[in-house]
Design a protein around this motif. Sequence first.
Motif, PDB file in Angstrom:
ATOM      1  N   MET A  30     -26.273  20.012 -14.775  1.00 39.72           N
ATOM      2  CA  MET A  30     -25.568  19.283 -13.743  1.00 39.72           C
ATOM      3  C   MET A  30     -24.837  18.094 -14.376  1.00 39.72           C
ATOM      4  N   THR A  31     -23.595  17.913 -14.043  1.00 40.24           N
ATOM      5  CA  THR A  31     -22.841  16.769 -14.539  1.00 40.24           C
ATOM      6  C   THR A  31     -22.747  15.745 -13.426  1.00 40.24           C
ATOM      7  N   GLY A  32     -23.242  14.564 -13.691  1.00 40.24           N
ATOM      8  CA  GLY A  32     -23.236  13.497 -12.697  1.00 40.24           C
ATOM      9  C   GLY A  32     -22.055  12.576 -12.926  1.00 40.24           C
ATOM     10  N   PRO A  33     -22.039  11.460 -12.225  1.00 45.48           N
ATOM     11  CA  PRO A  33     -20.967  10.488 -12.428  1.00 45.48           C
ATOM     12  C   PRO A  33     -20.997   9.939 -13.847  1.00 45.48           C
ATOM     13  N   ARG A  34     -19.859   9.646 -14.354  1.00 44.55           N
ATOM     14  CA  ARG A  34     -19.744   9.172 -15.734  1.00 44.55           C
ATOM     15  C   ARG A  34     -19.089   7.795 -15.769  1.00 44.55           C
ATOM     16  N   CYS A  35     -19.362   7.078 -16.848  1.00 46.23           N
ATOM     17  CA  CYS A  35     -18.802   5.746 -17.065  1.00 46.23           C
ATOM     18  C   CYS A  35     -17.289   5.858 -17.223  1.00 46.23           C
ATOM     19  N   ARG A  36     -16.575   4.983 -16.558  1.00 49.47           N
ATOM     20  CA  ARG A  36     -15.109   5.015 -16.632  1.00 49.47           C
ATOM     21  C   ARG A  36     -14.588   4.577 -17.986  1.00 49.47           C
ATOM     22  N   VAL A  37     -15.406   3.861 -18.759  1.00 50.91           N
ATOM     23  CA  VAL A  37     -14.955   3.346 -20.051  1.00 50.91           C
ATOM     24  C   VAL A  37     -15.247   4.330 -21.178  1.00 50.91           C
ATOM     25  N   CYS A  38     -16.538   4.738 -21.301  1.00 52.99           N
ATOM     26  CA  CYS A  38     -16.925   5.556 -22.453  1.00 52.99           C
ATOM     27  C   CYS A  38     -17.224   7.010 -22.102  1.00 52.99           C
ATOM     28  N   GLY A  39     -17.425   7.320 -20.824  1.00 56.44           N
ATOM     29  CA  GLY A  39     -17.672   8.695 -20.419  1.00 56.44           C
ATOM     30  C   GLY A  39     -19.132   9.116 -20.435  1.00 56.44           C
ATOM     31  N   ARG A  40     -20.063   8.209 -20.744  1.00 59.29           N
ATOM     32  CA  ARG A  40     -21.482   8.569 -20.717  1.00 59.29           C
ATOM     33  C   ARG A  40     -21.941   8.804 -19.290  1.00 59.29           C
ATOM     34  N   ARG A  41     -22.991   9.617 -19.158  1.00 58.80           N
ATOM     35  CA  ARG A  41     -23.542   9.919 -17.838  1.00 58.80           C
ATOM     36  C   ARG A  41     -24.276   8.703 -17.311  1.00 58.80           C
ATOM     37  N   LEU A  42     -24.048   8.359 -16.032  1.00 58.47           N
ATOM     38  CA  LEU A  42     -24.707   7.216 -15.398  1.00 58.47           C
ATOM     39  C   LEU A  42     -25.942   7.718 -14.670  1.00 58.47           C
ATOM     40  N   ARG A  43     -27.117   7.194 -15.054  1.00 58.65           N
ATOM     41  CA  ARG A  43     -28.365   7.679 -14.475  1.00 58.65           C
ATOM     42  C   ARG A  43     -28.831   6.841 -13.303  1.00 58.65           C
ATOM     43  N   SER A  44     -28.544   5.567 -13.279  1.00 53.58           N
ATOM     44  CA  SER A  44     -29.035   4.678 -12.238  1.00 53.58           C
ATOM     45  C   SER A  44     -28.033   4.595 -11.083  1.00 53.58           C
ATOM     46  N   ALA A  45     -28.560   4.493  -9.868  1.00 48.44           N
ATOM     47  CA  ALA A  45     -27.689   4.369  -8.693  1.00 48.44           C
ATOM     48  C   ALA A  45     -26.890   3.069  -8.749  1.00 48.44           C
ATOM     49  N   ARG A  46     -27.510   2.038  -9.339  1.00 50.10           N
ATOM     50  CA  ARG A  46     -26.828   0.746  -9.459  1.00 50.10           C
ATOM     51  C   ARG A  46     -25.563   0.873 -10.300  1.00 50.10           C
ATOM     52  N   TRP A  47     -25.670   1.571 -11.423  1.00 49.40           N
ATOM     53  CA  TRP A  47     -24.518   1.719 -12.311  1.00 49.40           C
ATOM     54  C   TRP A  47     -23.528   2.742 -11.771  1.00 49.40           C
ATOM     55  N   ARG A  48     -24.019   3.732 -11.034  1.00 54.58           N
ATOM     56  CA  ARG A  48     -23.100   4.686 -10.399  1.00 54.58           C
ATOM     57  C   ARG A  48     -22.199   3.971  -9.401  1.00 54.58           C
ATOM     58  N   ALA A  49     -22.778   3.011  -8.652  1.00 59.73           N
ATOM     59  CA  ALA A  49     -21.993   2.269  -7.667  1.00 59.73           C
ATOM     60  C   ALA A  49     -20.909   1.427  -8.355  1.00 59.73           C
ATOM     61  N   ARG A  50     -21.230   0.888  -9.533  1.00 63.26           N
ATOM     62  CA  ARG A  50     -20.246   0.093 -10.265  1.00 63.26           C
ATOM     63  C   ARG A  50     -19.211   0.969 -10.972  1.00 63.26           C
ATOM     64  N   GLY A  51     -19.628   2.171 -11.365  1.00 60.00           N
ATOM     65  CA  GLY A  51     -18.715   3.072 -12.063  1.00 60.00           C
ATOM     66  C   GLY A  51     -18.600   2.797 -13.551  1.00 60.00           C
ATOM     67  N   ILE A  52     -19.451   1.922 -14.056  1.00 54.39           N
ATOM     68  CA  ILE A  52     -19.417   1.566 -15.470  1.00 54.39           C
ATOM     69  C   ILE A  52     -20.858   1.398 -15.936  1.00 54.39           C
ATOM     70  N   GLY A  53     -21.163   1.808 -17.146  1.00 59.05           N
ATOM     71  CA  GLY A  53     -22.518   1.754 -17.668  1.00 59.05           C
ATOM     72  C   GLY A  53     -22.927   0.353 -18.103  1.00 59.05           C
ATOM     73  N   PRO A  54     -24.244   0.144 -18.333  1.00 62.68           N
ATOM     74  CA  PRO A  54     -24.724  -1.187 -18.697  1.00 62.68           C
ATOM     75  C   PRO A  54     -24.206  -1.661 -20.053  1.00 62.68           C
ATOM     76  N   VAL A  55     -24.068  -0.753 -21.002  1.00 65.23           N
ATOM     77  CA  VAL A  55     -23.582  -1.141 -22.334  1.00 65.23           C
ATOM     78  C   VAL A  55     -22.122  -1.583 -22.244  1.00 65.23           C
TER      79      VAL A  55
END
Length: 66
Positions: A1-26
């Motif tokens: 399954m492919t979930g939402p990905r970071c808009r900057v680097c393309g990594r998969r976002l696992r947390s709902a918090r980061w999915r809402a932002r659309g960008i990963g913590p790093v």
Amino acid sequence: MTGPRCRVCGRRLRSARWRARGIGPVCARRNQSQPAPRIPTPTPDHHIPGQDELPLVHHQPTLWSL
């Protein structure tokens, strides 16, 4: 399954918090380390110390202003 990905680097976002932002913590940390450039507030160069500005007054239209 492919979930939402970071808009900057393309990594998969696992947390709902980061999915809402659309960008990963790093990527979010990396972007915070570069502060936004500050634009200085311009000062009016037409102001002379001790000079007062007159308020704008609405004038009646004349034949020449139409």
